[in-house]
Design an enzyme around this catalytic site. Structure first.
Site, mmCIF file in Angstrom:
data_model
loop_
_atom_site.group_PDB
_atom_site.id
_atom_site.type_symbol
_atom_site.label_atom_id
_atom_site.label_comp_id
_atom_site.label_asym_id
_atom_site.label_seq_id
_atom_site.Cartn_x
_atom_site.Cartn_y
_atom_site.Cartn_z
ATOM 1 N N GLY A 58 51.108 40.298 27.465
ATOM 2 C CA GLY A 58 52.209 39.407 27.092
ATOM 3 C C GLY A 58 53.398 39.683 27.984
ATOM 4 O O GLY A 58 53.468 40.737 28.613
ATOM 5 N N CYS A 85 47.107 45.788 28.473
ATOM 6 C CA CYS A 85 48.474 45.743 28.999
ATOM 7 C C CYS A 85 49.494 45.825 27.845
ATOM 8 O O CYS A 85 49.593 46.853 27.198
ATOM 9 C CB CYS A 85 48.646 44.498 29.870
ATOM 10 S SG CYS A 85 50.088 44.614 30.931
ATOM 11 N N TYR A 86 50.204 44.746 27.540
ATOM 12 C CA TYR A 86 51.156 44.787 26.416
ATOM 13 C C TYR A 86 50.443 45.233 25.142
ATOM 14 O O TYR A 86 50.983 46.010 24.354
ATOM 15 C CB TYR A 86 51.761 43.391 26.223
ATOM 16 C CG TYR A 86 52.776 43.286 25.103
ATOM 17 C CD1 TYR A 86 54.103 43.610 25.317
ATOM 18 C CD2 TYR A 86 52.395 42.838 23.833
ATOM 19 C CE1 TYR A 86 55.038 43.505 24.293
ATOM 20 C CE2 TYR A 86 53.322 42.721 22.809
ATOM 21 C CZ TYR A 86 54.648 43.058 23.044
ATOM 22 O OH TYR A 86 55.560 42.948 22.027
ATOM 23 N N HIS A 172 44.089 44.481 33.747
ATOM 24 C CA HIS A 172 43.503 43.286 33.128
ATOM 25 C C HIS A 172 42.006 43.170 33.439
ATOM 26 O O HIS A 172 41.648 42.699 34.525
ATOM 27 C CB HIS A 172 44.248 42.036 33.622
ATOM 28 C CG HIS A 172 45.631 41.957 33.066
ATOM 29 N ND1 HIS A 172 45.922 41.323 31.887
ATOM 30 C CD2 HIS A 172 46.792 42.476 33.511
ATOM 31 C CE1 HIS A 172 47.206 41.431 31.624
ATOM 32 N NE2 HIS A 172 47.768 42.135 32.593
ATOM 33 N N GLU A 174 40.009 41.042 32.286
ATOM 34 C CA GLU A 174 39.547 39.653 32.181
ATOM 35 C C GLU A 174 39.630 38.887 33.500
ATOM 36 O O GLU A 174 38.994 37.854 33.645
ATOM 37 C CB GLU A 174 40.339 38.916 31.080
ATOM 38 C CG GLU A 174 41.825 38.674 31.347
ATOM 39 C CD GLU A 174 42.718 39.858 31.001
ATOM 40 O OE1 GLU A 174 42.226 40.996 30.967
ATOM 41 O OE2 GLU A 174 43.932 39.651 30.798
ATOM 42 N N SER A 226 36.397 8.484 29.913
ATOM 43 C CA SER A 226 37.177 8.523 31.157
ATOM 44 C C SER A 226 36.286 8.656 32.373
ATOM 45 O O SER A 226 36.748 8.535 33.500
ATOM 46 C CB SER A 226 38.129 9.710 31.116
ATOM 47 O OG SER A 226 37.375 10.910 31.254
ATOM 48 N N ASP A 230 33.994 15.839 30.118
ATOM 49 C CA ASP A 230 34.279 16.072 28.693
ATOM 50 C C ASP A 230 33.963 14.854 27.839
ATOM 51 O O ASP A 230 33.231 14.933 26.848
ATOM 52 C CB ASP A 230 35.751 16.454 28.466
ATOM 53 C CG ASP A 230 36.176 17.615 29.335
ATOM 54 O OD1 ASP A 230 35.287 18.320 29.835
ATOM 55 O OD2 ASP A 230 37.385 17.807 29.519
ATOM 56 N N LYS A 372 35.436 24.791 29.430
ATOM 57 C CA LYS A 372 34.913 23.785 30.358
ATOM 58 C C LYS A 372 33.479 24.067 30.840
ATOM 59 O O LYS A 372 32.623 23.195 30.835
ATOM 60 C CB LYS A 372 35.838 23.726 31.578
ATOM 61 C CG LYS A 372 35.543 22.602 32.514
ATOM 62 C CD LYS A 372 36.370 21.424 32.114
ATOM 63 C CE LYS A 372 36.052 20.197 32.924
ATOM 64 N NZ LYS A 372 36.860 19.070 32.467
#
Ligand code: XMP
Length: 516
Positions: A58, A85-86, A172, A174, A226, A230, A372
């Protein structure tokens, strides 16, 4: 909260834009993961019974007034906790460590030396590269903690509590820049949390189709189409679930790519045998955009006009009760619609919010829990052609956010031609599948050039092409120089009004993929 998975890991969001990425990495381990508010109570956690809890990073300092906190009782639950981290700083502070601001913010790659590879670091090399991004760091821990790894500037890069299943990482895991981050997160969810890793998309599809059938009964469903992956996957799910009760609406907002409307109609009629309505809305959208330069205001107006067009068409479809939308999990979180977390909304995603009440339909959002790449996998499982499944994503506000400054018909025409050349050449070079998103941006910049014997003062086009797994972080694509050269020559020769082409070599973060 989804009922789809018995074993789940929860990410408590302390305002990190990377919280989504953490959730996605956990799901890659076939463990269902959701993001929740940072101040979720220990009682609620007891009810939800997660197998593990991850405290995200954060932007705050733990000592700042108003800095987001977690319920300290969560460390007493016996559920494994990983603070990143945070999140690590909070965990260490709660359990007897000291956190201080370091003189200079540390940002970038660092060498991490592993001291204890018994659980979290099992299988990780002794000297491994990690990604740091922090202002504060843990500067002292009491004897209840064991150090698992350090870097030259960070003595407590990774720690474990001796009596509780609480772990902390200053870096991190991730992000892909942390080379063995995947192993670390896999170790946490599979070995520490003991998740079995049984969550599968195939089960998700079957459950979702059954749920749609139950929910809809014999009523009619409207689905916005569209041409993107998705909405195509939503349409495919609905076609599978309730076939003839489905009506699709395609709004041509005048901001689509070259020949896109025609391609969508063609593909649609080949793959789905349902009712399709096309709304020609170009004039209305351009009228709304006249004189508008602020990107968020453009998005807002496009979203608003989209609702108007959609509603008018939907009103013509009798006995429609439901509206299906291709909202994805990142949209839900980024708009703050579900997690209601503290993360700053970086861009306003117009496809979330407001629609159901205004239209008076009940909402069906079958992809609401998916990322996604999971949607693409699902599309393939549902038998959609690769051409649709692997189509590069295209933002809802379309070319408007790639036509910087005021959007006009002339500028759109230039952009559309330039964009078709970029995509066409990348496809011809066989690089469309191996790149994640490629497009042209029309810059609000004129520059001097020469053509023949005359001086020109014309527009500049930027070519943007990125590689990414998740669209939350991205690298610019290292396209071959001869390809870039062909794109440039063709745009300058074929697109009237453009005399300069530049290539965008910024990664995300700190840049975003779109320019607006
Ligand atoms: P950024 O620019 O935030 O984009 O790095 C990440 C991905 O999201 C797409 N994008 C949007 N999609 N409505 C959408 O439906 C939007 O307003 C929007 N803005 C960005 C972008 O194309 C990229 O794939």
């Amino acid at each position: 909260m989804s009922s789809l998975a018995d074993q789940r890991v929860l990410v408590l969001d302390f305002g990190s834009q990377l919280a989504q990425l953490i959730a996605r990495r956990v799901r890659e381990q076939h463990v269902y993961c959701e993001i929740v508010r940072h101040d979720i109570t220990a009682d609620r956690l007891r009810e939800l019974e997660p197998m593990g809890i991850i405290l995200s990073g954060g932007p705050n300092s733990v000592y700042e007034p108003g800095a987001p906190q977690c319920d300290p009782e969560l460390f007493e639950l016996g559920i494994p906790v990983l603070g990143i981290c945070y999140g690590m700083q909070l965990a260490c502070q709660a359990l007897g460590g000291e956190v201080k601001n370091v003189p200079s913010r540390e940002y970038g790659r660092a060498h991490c030396l592993v001291e204890d590879d018994s659980d979290l670091f099992a299988g990780v090399r002794r000297d491994t590269e990690v990604w740091m991004s922090h202002g504060d760091q843990v500067t002292a821990i009491d004897e209840d903690f064991t150090v698992l790894a350090h870097t030259s500037t960070c003595p407590y890069a990774a720690v474990r509590h001796k009596r509780r299943p609480v772990y902390g990482l200053q870096f991190h895991p991730e992000v892909t820049h942390t080379v063995e981050g995947k192993t670390l997160l896999a170790n946490f969810v599979r070995e520490v949390c003991k998740c079995e890793g049984t969550w599968r998309l195939g089960d998700f599809a079957e459950e979702t189709i059954n749920r749609i059938r139950e929910q809809v009964g014999s009523d009619r469903v409207i689905c916005g189409l569209s041409g993107g992956v998705d909405s195509s996957v939503v349409a495919a799910l609905l076609a599978r679930a309730i076939g003839p009760q489905l009506s699709c609406i395609l709004v041509d907002n005048g901001l689509l790519r070259k020949d896109e409307e025609r391609a969508v109609v063609e593909e649609f009629s080949t793959h789905f045998k349902t009712d399709l309505h096309v709304v020609k809305g170009e004039d209305r959208f351009l009228a709304q955009l006249a004189g508008i330069v602020d990107p968020q205001e453009k998005r807002r107006r496009i979203g608003h006009e989209f609702i108007n067009c959609f509603k008018e068409e939907a009103d013509k479809i009798e006995d429609a009760k439901y509206l299906a939308q291709g909202t994805l999990y990142p949209d839900v979180i980024e708009s703050g619609a579900s997690a209601d977390g503290p993360a700053d909304t970086i861009k306003l995603h117009h496809n979330v919010g407001g629609l159901p009440e205004e239209l008076g339909f009940d909402l069906i959002e079958p992809l609401r829990d998916l990322f996604k790449d999971e949607v693409r996998q699902l599309g393939l499982q549902l038998g959609l052609p690769e051409e649709i499944v692997w189509r590069h994503p295209f933002p809802g506000p379309g070319l408007a956010v790639r036509c910087l400054g005021e959007v006009t018909r002339d500028k759109l025409e230039m952009l559309r031609e330039a964009d078709a050349i970029v995509v066409g050449e990348i496809k011809a070079a066989g690089l469309y599948r191996s790149t994640s998103q490629a497009f042209a941006v029309l810059l609000p910049v004129q520059s001097v050039g020469v053509m023949g014997d005359s001086r020109t003062y014309d527009n500049a086009v930027c070519v943007r092409c990125v590689n990414t797994d998740d669209f939350m972080t991205a690298d610019w694509s290292h396209l071959p120089h001869d390809l870039l050269s062909r794109i440039s020559t063709r745009i300058i020769n074929e697109v009237k009004g453009v005399n300069r082409v530049v290539y965008d070599i910024s990664s995300k973060p700190p840049a975003t993929i779109e320019w607006e």
